[in-house]
Design a protein around this motif. Sequence first.
Motif, mmCIF file in Angstrom:
data_model
loop_
_atom_site.group_PDB
_atom_site.id
_atom_site.type_symbol
_atom_site.label_atom_id
_atom_site.label_comp_id
_atom_site.label_asym_id
_atom_site.label_seq_id
_atom_site.Cartn_x
_atom_site.Cartn_y
_atom_site.Cartn_z
ATOM 1 N N ALA A 9 70.732 8.681 49.372
ATOM 2 C CA ALA A 9 71.521 8.626 48.140
ATOM 3 C C ALA A 9 72.831 9.396 48.233
ATOM 4 O O ALA A 9 72.930 10.411 48.920
ATOM 5 N N GLN A 13 74.096 9.177 42.976
ATOM 6 C CA GLN A 13 72.757 8.600 42.953
ATOM 7 C C GLN A 13 71.697 9.697 42.868
ATOM 8 O O GLN A 13 70.674 9.520 42.195
ATOM 9 N N VAL A 35 68.757 2.656 41.821
ATOM 10 C CA VAL A 35 69.112 3.542 42.934
ATOM 11 C C VAL A 35 68.109 3.373 44.075
ATOM 12 O O VAL A 35 68.495 3.324 45.244
ATOM 13 N N ASP A 38 69.133 0.170 45.714
ATOM 14 C CA ASP A 38 70.434 0.280 46.376
ATOM 15 C C ASP A 38 70.402 1.145 47.635
ATOM 16 O O ASP A 38 71.152 0.891 48.584
ATOM 17 N N THR A 39 69.556 2.176 47.650
ATOM 18 C CA THR A 39 69.477 3.055 48.821
ATOM 19 C C THR A 39 68.617 2.465 49.938
ATOM 20 O O THR A 39 68.560 3.015 51.035
#
Length: 100
Positions: A9, A13, A35, A38-39
Amino acid sequence: MLALARGAASASQCSVLDRVGPSATDADVAAIQQVMIDTGAVGKIGDEIERLLEEALQAIDTFPMSTGAGRRCGPWPTSSSIATPDRSAVGTARERVAVA
């Protein structure tokens, strides 16, 4: 999964991930989910589940049947008789988070 997300992150994030806990609102949960997606944490966990499933199914496929368990309980499942996980669920979760 949280540890994987934190490891990848950005600073912003990480501040979202700091909201994990019993006081998280619905909006916090949606942001946290995003998050984690997305990570790459969700994908990594999904990949690990698939790897472990394949490893387990291969072990089952090579298990000796001399114990007679197959006759009492029916045939052992094989990798072709057990459904593999539906990875489209990850995409569906991403779509739900994006809508929220």
